[in-house]
Design an enzyme around this catalytic site. Sequence first.
Site, PDB file in Angstrom:
ATOM      1  N   CYS A  14       0.912  -1.252  -0.056  1.00  0.00           N
ATOM      2  CA  CYS A  14       0.179   0.055  -0.040  1.00  0.00           C
ATOM      3  C   CYS A  14       0.894   1.368   0.114  1.00  0.00           C
ATOM      4  CB  CYS A  14      -1.000  -0.128   1.332  1.00  0.00           C
ATOM      5  SG  CYS A  14      -0.411  -0.044   2.829  1.00  0.00           S
TER       6      CYS A  14
ATOM      7  N   ASN B 220       2.020   1.289   4.310  1.00  0.00           N
ATOM      8  CA  ASN B 220       2.442   0.324   5.152  1.00  0.00           C
ATOM      9  C   ASN B 220       2.093   0.204   6.460  1.00  0.00           C
ATOM     10  OD1 ASN B 220       5.301  -2.064   5.831  1.00  0.00           O
ATOM     11  ND2 ASN B 220       3.337  -2.667   5.264  1.00  0.00           N
TER      12      ASN B 220
ATOM     13  N   CYS C 141      -1.465   0.622   7.280  1.00  0.00           N
ATOM     14  CA  CYS C 141      -3.105   0.555   7.333  1.00  0.00           C
ATOM     15  C   CYS C 141      -3.388  -0.548   6.761  1.00  0.00           C
ATOM     16  CB  CYS C 141      -3.836   1.811   6.991  1.00  0.00           C
ATOM     17  SG  CYS C 141      -3.700   3.057   8.112  1.00  0.00           S
ATOM     18  N   ARG C 142      -3.384  -0.736   5.319  1.00  0.00           N
ATOM     19  CA  ARG C 142      -3.966  -1.780   4.640  1.00  0.00           C
ATOM     20  C   ARG C 142      -3.261  -2.778   4.404  1.00  0.00           C
ATOM     21  NH1 ARG C 142      -5.111   2.180  -0.537  1.00  0.00           N
ATOM     22  NH2 ARG C 142      -3.301   3.238   0.585  1.00  0.00           N
ATOM     23  N   SER C 143      -1.977  -2.857   3.906  1.00  0.00           N
ATOM     24  CA  SER C 143      -1.214  -3.929   3.622  1.00  0.00           C
ATOM     25  C   SER C 143      -0.409  -4.834   4.706  1.00  0.00           C
ATOM     26  CB  SER C 143       0.249  -3.614   2.788  1.00  0.00           C
ATOM     27  OG  SER C 143       0.769  -2.663   3.423  1.00  0.00           O
TER      28      SER C 143
ATOM     29  N   ASP D 252      -8.396   3.651   0.957  1.00  0.00           N
ATOM     30  CA  ASP D 252      -7.408   3.851   2.043  1.00  0.00           C
ATOM     31  C   ASP D 252      -8.251   4.458   3.268  1.00  0.00           C
ATOM     32  OD1 ASP D 252      -5.406   4.965   3.579  1.00  0.00           O
ATOM     33  OD2 ASP D 252      -4.753   6.363   1.842  1.00  0.00           O
TER      34      ASP D 252
HETATM   35  P1  4NP Z   1      -1.702   2.602   4.164  1.00  0.00           P
HETATM   36  O1  4NP Z   1      -2.368   4.012   4.746  1.00  0.00           O
HETATM   37  O2  4NP Z   1      -1.286   3.075   2.822  1.00  0.00           O
HETATM   38  O3  4NP Z   1      -2.915   1.687   3.808  1.00  0.00           O
HETATM   39  O4  4NP Z   1      -0.738   2.356   5.175  1.00  0.00           O
HETATM   40  C1  4NP Z   1      -1.859   5.350   4.712  1.00  0.00           C
HETATM   41  C2  4NP Z   1      -1.074   5.271   5.570  1.00  0.00           C
HETATM   42  C3  4NP Z   1      -0.314   6.650   5.956  1.00  0.00           C
HETATM   43  C4  4NP Z   1      -0.581   7.689   5.023  1.00  0.00           C
HETATM   44  C5  4NP Z   1      -1.368   7.516   4.217  1.00  0.00           C
HETATM   45  C6  4NP Z   1      -2.187   6.436   3.907  1.00  0.00           C
HETATM   46  N1  4NP Z   1      -0.012   8.971   5.115  1.00  0.00           N
HETATM   47  O5  4NP Z   1      -0.137  10.013   4.179  1.00  0.00           O
HETATM   48  O6  4NP Z   1       0.891   8.866   6.001  1.00  0.00           O
END
Ligand code: 4NP
Length: 158
Positions: free
Chosen positions: A11, A14, A16-18, A126
């Site tokens: 993602c 790294n 939240c989703r992955s 997201d």
């Molecule tokens: P992820 O979510 O890609 O599912 O881990 C996010 C985590 C952090 C951010 C964006 C999306 N950020 O902008 O810091």
Amino acid sequence: MTDRPAILFVCLGNICRSPLAEAAFRKAANDAGLAADADSAGTAAYHVGSPPDPRSIATAARHGIDISDYAGRQIEQADFERFTHIYAMDQSNLRNIRAIAPSDCKAEIALLLDTVPGREGADIADPYYDGEENFAFTWDDVWSAAQAIVSSLQAQGS
Ligand code: 4NP
């Protein structure tokens, strides 16, 4: 490249989703008795070394999985050798992975929900800017994909 399936979930951050996709796949593979390696990474370096988001940790815990010791990392060139399959959580990350993949990359690179019949082309939304309740939808999506990947690998004889 290993002789058994090795799956990388990717993602943006790294956190939240992955990590949830990795946890879901580990559980689905374990439940099915499938031997496979799994890891997750981000296309961005914002959260290198950080544990998953507390909302992802809580969501995994609700499914009996402890992901509090996962640590964020950024996708790197060696991943294109190490993994047989690299799954992106959304189209933006898919584009960014493809942009850095070596031209002779043997790993299959695809959108995660392309593995789920009827969901082809869809992004895993997201949830970072959403409430914790949205992480339950993330779990539902990654769990569907994890089961589909395990079924497909088993059908291919893994
Ligand atoms: P992820 O979510 O890609 O599912 O881990 C996010 C985590 C952090 C951010 C964006 C999306 N950020 O902008 O810091």
